[in-house]
Design a protein around this motif. Sequence first.
Motif, PDB file in Angstrom:
ATOM      1  N   LEU A  30      -6.031   7.731  -8.128  1.00  0.00           N
ATOM      2  CA  LEU A  30      -5.119   6.596  -8.119  1.00  0.00           C
ATOM      3  C   LEU A  30      -4.130   5.921  -9.045  1.00  0.00           C
ATOM      4  N   GLN A  31      -3.080   5.676  -8.656  1.00  0.00           N
ATOM      5  CA  GLN A  31      -1.799   4.709  -9.513  1.00  0.00           C
ATOM      6  C   GLN A  31      -0.950   3.876  -8.381  1.00  0.00           C
ATOM      7  N   ASP A  32       0.059   3.056  -9.041  1.00  0.00           N
ATOM      8  CA  ASP A  32       0.784   2.273  -8.466  1.00  0.00           C
ATOM      9  C   ASP A  32       1.833   2.724  -9.126  1.00  0.00           C
ATOM     10  N   GLY A  33       3.363   3.002  -8.675  1.00  0.00           N
ATOM     11  CA  GLY A  33       4.758   2.906  -8.764  1.00  0.00           C
ATOM     12  C   GLY A  33       5.786   2.544  -8.132  1.00  0.00           C
ATOM     13  N   SER A  34       6.707   2.795  -8.423  1.00  0.00           N
ATOM     14  CA  SER A  34       8.585   2.224  -7.274  1.00  0.00           C
ATOM     15  C   SER A  34       8.044   2.392  -6.244  1.00  0.00           C
ATOM     16  N   ALA A  35       7.612   3.616  -5.147  1.00  0.00           N
ATOM     17  CA  ALA A  35       7.883   3.820  -4.105  1.00  0.00           C
ATOM     18  C   ALA A  35       6.681   3.183  -3.523  1.00  0.00           C
ATOM     19  N   ILE A  36       5.955   2.843  -3.853  1.00  0.00           N
ATOM     20  CA  ILE A  36       4.127   2.719  -2.911  1.00  0.00           C
ATOM     21  C   ILE A  36       4.512   1.288  -2.989  1.00  0.00           C
ATOM     22  N   ASN A  37       5.385   0.883  -4.347  1.00  0.00           N
ATOM     23  CA  ASN A  37       5.168  -0.829  -4.182  1.00  0.00           C
ATOM     24  C   ASN A  37       6.058  -1.515  -3.647  1.00  0.00           C
ATOM     25  N   ALA A  38       7.372  -0.920  -3.594  1.00  0.00           N
ATOM     26  CA  ALA A  38       8.214  -1.389  -2.762  1.00  0.00           C
ATOM     27  C   ALA A  38       7.481  -0.848  -1.114  1.00  0.00           C
ATOM     28  N   GLU A  39       6.841  -0.271  -0.514  1.00  0.00           N
ATOM     29  CA  GLU A  39       6.608   0.192   0.740  1.00  0.00           C
ATOM     30  C   GLU A  39       5.744  -0.829   1.433  1.00  0.00           C
ATOM     31  N   MET A  40       4.949  -1.441   0.168  1.00  0.00           N
ATOM     32  CA  MET A  40       3.939  -2.726   0.500  1.00  0.00           C
ATOM     33  C   MET A  40       4.501  -3.824   0.225  1.00  0.00           C
ATOM     34  N   VAL A  41       5.436  -4.482  -0.375  1.00  0.00           N
ATOM     35  CA  VAL A  41       6.036  -5.731  -0.501  1.00  0.00           C
ATOM     36  C   VAL A  41       6.863  -5.862   0.861  1.00  0.00           C
ATOM     37  N   LYS A  42       7.006  -4.384   1.110  1.00  0.00           N
ATOM     38  CA  LYS A  42       8.179  -4.452   2.973  1.00  0.00           C
ATOM     39  C   LYS A  42       7.113  -4.897   3.985  1.00  0.00           C
ATOM     40  N   SER A  43       5.668  -4.165   3.742  1.00  0.00           N
ATOM     41  CA  SER A  43       4.865  -4.416   4.961  1.00  0.00           C
ATOM     42  C   SER A  43       4.263  -5.590   4.557  1.00  0.00           C
ATOM     43  N   ASN A  44       4.263  -6.570   3.441  1.00  0.00           N
ATOM     44  CA  ASN A  44       3.921  -7.424   3.240  1.00  0.00           C
ATOM     45  C   ASN A  44       4.573  -8.754   3.065  1.00  0.00           C
ATOM     46  N   GLY A  45       6.036  -8.621   4.166  1.00  0.00           N
ATOM     47  CA  GLY A  45       6.384  -9.682   4.322  1.00  0.00           C
ATOM     48  C   GLY A  45       7.302  -9.891   3.002  1.00  0.00           C
ATOM     49  N   GLY A  46       7.417  -9.057   2.579  1.00  0.00           N
ATOM     50  CA  GLY A  46       8.589  -9.166   0.802  1.00  0.00           C
ATOM     51  C   GLY A  46       8.199 -10.251  -0.049  1.00  0.00           C
ATOM     52  N   VAL A  47       7.110 -10.070   0.459  1.00  0.00           N
ATOM     53  CA  VAL A  47       5.883 -10.614  -0.925  1.00  0.00           C
ATOM     54  C   VAL A  47       5.184 -10.001  -2.087  1.00  0.00           C
ATOM     55  N   GLY A  48       5.331  -9.541  -3.240  1.00  0.00           N
ATOM     56  CA  GLY A  48       5.049  -8.387  -3.911  1.00  0.00           C
ATOM     57  C   GLY A  48       3.384  -8.477  -4.588  1.00  0.00           C
ATOM     58  N   LEU A  49       3.126  -7.734  -4.551  1.00  0.00           N
ATOM     59  CA  LEU A  49       1.772  -7.296  -5.238  1.00  0.00           C
ATOM     60  C   LEU A  49       1.323  -6.866  -6.290  1.00  0.00           C
ATOM     61  N   ARG A  50      -0.022  -7.970  -7.143  1.00  0.00           N
ATOM     62  CA  ARG A  50      -0.441  -7.121  -8.093  1.00  0.00           C
ATOM     63  C   ARG A  50      -0.936  -5.640  -8.322  1.00  0.00           C
ATOM     64  N   THR A  51      -1.244  -4.789  -9.509  1.00  0.00           N
ATOM     65  CA  THR A  51      -1.191  -4.026  -9.604  1.00  0.00           C
ATOM     66  C   THR A  51      -2.675  -3.108  -9.030  1.00  0.00           C
ATOM     67  N   ASP A  52      -4.147  -4.371  -9.484  1.00  0.00           N
ATOM     68  CA  ASP A  52      -4.955  -4.741  -8.084  1.00  0.00           C
ATOM     69  C   ASP A  52      -4.820  -4.396  -6.659  1.00  0.00           C
ATOM     70  N   GLN A  53      -3.597  -4.930  -6.320  1.00  0.00           N
ATOM     71  CA  GLN A  53      -3.812  -5.514  -5.124  1.00  0.00           C
ATOM     72  C   GLN A  53      -3.349  -4.365  -4.660  1.00  0.00           C
ATOM     73  N   VAL A  54      -2.264  -3.464  -4.859  1.00  0.00           N
ATOM     74  CA  VAL A  54      -1.934  -1.963  -5.062  1.00  0.00           C
ATOM     75  C   VAL A  54      -3.023  -0.448  -4.478  1.00  0.00           C
TER      76      VAL A  54
END
Length: 465
Positions: free
Chosen positions: A302-326
């Motif tokens: 398990l690790q974060d990455g630019s693509a999954i971070n962007a996907e989660m931001v989009k699904s979270n209404g544009g709000v960024g997530l911390r690494t621990d949340q990802v």
Amino acid sequence: MFQLITTKINNPDYKIQVVITYAQSGITYTPTYDDLDSIQQWINGELTAKKMNLEGYEVQYIGTMGAYFVLAKDEKKKENLQDYGVKLLQEKQNINNYEVEDILNYYDNIKIKIDKLYLQRESDIEETQAGVGLEELKEKLQEEPMFGHSFCSEFLNTVTRGMMDGQLTCFSSPSGTGKSTLAIAQTCNLCATKIWDYDTKQFIDNPCQTKHGALYIQFELDNISELSVKFLAYISGVPFNTILNGKYTDEENLRIDTAIQILKDSNIHLSYMPNFTRKSIEQTLKEHILDYGIDFLAYDYLQDGSAINAEMVKSNGGVGLRTDQVLANLSDFLKLMARTYNIPVYTATQTNANLGSVEAIGAESIAGSRAVANKLDIGGVFLPLRPKELKARDILEQEIGYRGFGLPHATHIYHMYKVRFGSYPQNCKVWVNVDLGTGRLKDCMVTTWDNQIIKAPKTKLKKIT
């Protein structure tokens, strides 16, 4: 007090009944074109999309409530639907004795039941009456106790009951201590058709093969020149550095050639996915399930990455997530994949810097987010022996008479902080000897977190028939 007014409409494809519910006496209601158009759109859209066969059924629409549901024309189909409370209100006697609220509640209840039957539901909702099916389960457990698929360690099988379908397993380790090697070993342990046996000096049928195929997803290594070599090392028993050096004895050369064919026959598929997202992971997994019949997923770690971070931001209404949340969301997602496709999922994480000073190692050692452990069924930390454990090892081995059999020293420990169906003490340790060159593992002993011997049996989990 109330009057039932109905209008029937002939349709070349379906028989539709529009029920204009109940109105106070003297008040009438006539369907408008928009009402009928809405019904037709619903039939053509919703039912066609869900590929429902309406032959032998009729669609009923409750006008003022907007409730659609399906009724059977013949008695047999009608009885089937009536099991879900689908009945015409006209069948009730003394209709004038019911209040408006009773009537509305009746149709609300029907709509809820029909929605459950025919409309798309959340994939993680399961409803069962407590006690249903337990007689069959009891008989099954009496014939065969509940165990999953084999780990490389038979002691680990005993402590965890093995890797069960629908469950998520995660072992955390510091960088460079064998996370990928262990994941590859576990994949081969469950899926390789044959492995090299050091005792008989020949390839034997893999006694632990309980899966028909695997998907291994990773994002760092070349699938052929780097990753596949480690699969060959496990199957052939030839260390991967020897394979990479390209200089083999005649025996090693033959073993490697044989291992190549075994790997091809083992239905193991490798996916290099540097720009991973939840969508791409599930698409790839589903494709391999449908096309190749795989029933085991190893997700490197398990690790974060630019693509999954962007996907989660989009699904979270544009709000960024911390690494621990990802990381926590990714762990939740892998658990969902295990449940959705009823397969065991194996993964790993990095560890943080708190390992040296902690006596009982637990989820707080997970780098990034200890919330990763929330959805795990089996969770542990895999480490080389620390200084205190190195001192304790010789004493423990003498206590159990271990060295008298000429068996290898323990080199690593599984620190087990979470076992969903475990009966052994929390934070117990499984001591093993691991050859990181091949991924092969030998059991040594089981202790409590403070190094007290636990007399645990080894558990062999059988091959598929």
